[in-house]
Design a protein around this motif. Structure first.
Motif, mmCIF file in Angstrom:
data_model
loop_
_atom_site.group_PDB
_atom_site.id
_atom_site.type_symbol
_atom_site.label_atom_id
_atom_site.label_comp_id
_atom_site.label_asym_id
_atom_site.label_seq_id
_atom_site.Cartn_x
_atom_site.Cartn_y
_atom_site.Cartn_z
ATOM 1 N N ASP A 27 -22.231 -16.742 24.992
ATOM 2 C CA ASP A 27 -21.650 -16.412 23.690
ATOM 3 C C ASP A 27 -22.633 -15.556 22.905
ATOM 4 N N ILE A 28 -22.099 -14.594 22.139
ATOM 5 C CA ILE A 28 -22.926 -13.809 21.234
ATOM 6 C C ILE A 28 -22.311 -13.815 19.855
ATOM 7 N N GLN A 29 -23.133 -13.478 18.894
ATOM 8 C CA GLN A 29 -22.677 -13.293 17.514
ATOM 9 C C GLN A 29 -22.971 -11.852 17.125
ATOM 10 N N LEU A 30 -22.023 -11.217 16.470
ATOM 11 C CA LEU A 30 -22.178 -9.856 15.958
ATOM 12 C C LEU A 30 -22.180 -9.930 14.446
ATOM 13 N N GLY A 31 -23.230 -9.385 13.827
ATOM 14 C CA GLY A 31 -23.359 -9.453 12.382
ATOM 15 C C GLY A 31 -23.876 -10.805 11.953
ATOM 16 N N PRO A 32 -23.979 -11.116 10.690
ATOM 17 C CA PRO A 32 -23.449 -10.335 9.578
ATOM 18 C C PRO A 32 -24.290 -9.117 9.213
ATOM 19 N N ASP A 33 -25.512 -9.003 9.746
ATOM 20 C CA ASP A 33 -26.358 -7.854 9.432
ATOM 21 C C ASP A 33 -25.786 -6.598 10.061
ATOM 22 N N THR A 34 -26.032 -5.478 9.401
ATOM 23 C CA THR A 34 -25.645 -4.174 9.934
ATOM 24 C C THR A 34 -26.894 -3.307 10.026
ATOM 25 N N ALA A 86 -20.681 12.326 13.556
ATOM 26 C CA ALA A 86 -20.530 13.522 14.382
ATOM 27 C C ALA A 86 -21.193 14.743 13.742
ATOM 28 N N SER A 87 -21.854 14.548 12.589
ATOM 29 C CA SER A 87 -22.526 15.665 11.940
ATOM 30 C C SER A 87 -23.745 15.149 11.188
ATOM 31 N N ASP A 88 -24.592 16.072 10.775
ATOM 32 C CA ASP A 88 -25.773 15.704 10.012
ATOM 33 C C ASP A 88 -25.391 15.388 8.577
ATOM 34 N N GLY A 89 -26.107 14.448 7.999
ATOM 35 C CA GLY A 89 -25.877 14.088 6.607
ATOM 36 C C GLY A 89 -26.761 12.914 6.239
ATOM 37 N N PRO A 90 -26.836 12.599 4.969
ATOM 38 C CA PRO A 90 -27.707 11.508 4.536
ATOM 39 C C PRO A 90 -27.128 10.140 4.895
ATOM 40 N N ALA A 91 -28.007 9.243 5.322
ATOM 41 C CA ALA A 91 -27.596 7.878 5.644
ATOM 42 C C ALA A 91 -27.644 6.972 4.422
ATOM 43 N N ALA A 92 -28.359 7.383 3.385
ATOM 44 C CA ALA A 92 -28.552 6.544 2.200
ATOM 45 C C ALA A 92 -27.239 6.071 1.566
ATOM 46 N N PRO A 93 -26.219 6.902 1.417
ATOM 47 C CA PRO A 93 -24.971 6.406 0.815
ATOM 48 C C PRO A 93 -24.303 5.309 1.642
ATOM 49 N N VAL A 94 -24.405 5.412 2.950
ATOM 50 C CA VAL A 94 -23.822 4.379 3.813
ATOM 51 C C VAL A 94 -24.611 3.088 3.660
ATOM 52 N N ALA A 95 -25.927 3.193 3.692
ATOM 53 C CA ALA A 95 -26.774 2.009 3.532
ATOM 54 C C ALA A 95 -26.538 1.359 2.172
ATOM 55 N N LYS A 96 -26.388 2.156 1.146
ATOM 56 C CA LYS A 96 -26.140 1.631 -0.210
ATOM 57 C C LYS A 96 -24.796 0.915 -0.275
ATOM 58 N N ALA A 97 -23.781 1.487 0.330
ATOM 59 C CA ALA A 97 -22.452 0.862 0.329
ATOM 60 C C ALA A 97 -22.460 -0.475 1.051
ATOM 61 N N LEU A 98 -23.258 -0.579 2.087
ATOM 62 C CA LEU A 98 -23.320 -1.818 2.868
ATOM 63 C C LEU A 98 -24.239 -2.862 2.247
ATOM 64 N N ALA A 99 -25.183 -2.432 1.411
ATOM 65 C CA ALA A 99 -26.220 -3.328 0.890
ATOM 66 C C ALA A 99 -25.649 -4.527 0.138
ATOM 67 N N GLY A 100 -24.612 -4.347 -0.643
ATOM 68 C CA GLY A 100 -24.072 -5.450 -1.424
ATOM 69 C C GLY A 100 -22.919 -6.180 -0.764
ATOM 70 N N ALA A 101 -22.529 -5.730 0.393
ATOM 71 C CA ALA A 101 -21.355 -6.317 1.055
ATOM 72 C C ALA A 101 -21.748 -7.571 1.824
ATOM 73 N N GLU A 102 -20.814 -8.505 1.885
ATOM 74 C CA GLU A 102 -21.006 -9.707 2.689
ATOM 75 C C GLU A 102 -19.999 -9.674 3.833
ATOM 76 N N PHE A 103 -20.491 -9.890 5.038
ATOM 77 C CA PHE A 103 -19.645 -9.846 6.214
ATOM 78 C C PHE A 103 -19.663 -11.188 6.921
ATOM 79 N N THR A 104 -18.535 -11.547 7.471
ATOM 80 C CA THR A 104 -18.455 -12.755 8.284
ATOM 81 C C THR A 104 -18.820 -12.376 9.711
ATOM 82 N N PRO A 105 -19.746 -13.100 10.330
ATOM 83 C CA PRO A 105 -20.101 -12.767 11.706
ATOM 84 C C PRO A 105 -18.914 -12.969 12.645
ATOM 85 N N ALA A 106 -18.882 -12.162 13.687
ATOM 86 C CA ALA A 106 -17.880 -12.310 14.737
ATOM 87 C C ALA A 106 -18.561 -12.944 15.941
ATOM 88 N N ARG A 107 -17.824 -13.718 16.678
ATOM 89 C CA ARG A 107 -18.360 -14.357 17.879
ATOM 90 C C ARG A 107 -17.526 -13.912 19.077
#
Length: 136
Positions: A27-34, A86-107
């Motif tokens: 068994d594995i767990q995916l998340g909650p970290d991204t 599929a293209s170059d661009g800043p990762a900071a907006p994605v990281a910022k959007a994910l920073a406050g989100a809470e995810f339920t881990p998947a198994r």
């Protein structure tokens, strides 16, 4: 499979069956970290050790059949890719959007390894299943 004859690929599949037969299902767990990677958004798989064991068994099967194993042994991070860039661009907006989100881990229960034909000809990964090899 343009570069490797199907007979050779079939030999890798047979060797993978032998190597993977000693690894029990797990068994594995995916998340909650991204993880925001330069090319993808990843969900790490935990525990990592059984996934490494499966990868190592497949690498051994390739090494049993071919003179060179194409993927390096080091640097592998067990994960599921959720999105690719599929293209170059800043990762900071994605990281910022994910920073406050809470995810339920998947198994997930892992009972086999999917051996695939992988390509990246149209700026994205594309694959088709070649063989499913059971664990244990």
């Amino acid at each position: 499979m343009d570069e490797i004859p199907s007979e050779t690929v079939d030999a890798v599949v047979a060797a993978a069956g032998q190597h993977l037969s000693s690894i029990p299902a797990f068994d594995i767990q995916l998340g909650p970290d991204t993880v925001v990677d330069p090319e993808a958004l990843l969900l790490p798989a935990q525990p990592a050790e059984p996934v490494h064991a499966v990868r190592n068994a497949i690498r051994e099967a390739i090494g049993d059949t071919l003179p060179d194993v194409p993927e390096q042994a080091a640097g592998f991070r067990p994960h599921v890719s959720v999105a690719y860039s599929a293209s170059d661009g800043p990762a900071a907006p994605v990281a910022k959007a994910l920073a406050g989100a809470e995810f339920t881990p998947a198994r997930a229960r892992i009972t086999s390894a999917e051996l695939i034909v992988l390509g990246r000809d149209r700026l994205m990964y594309e694959w088709e299943s070649y063989a499913t090899v059971p664990l244990g």
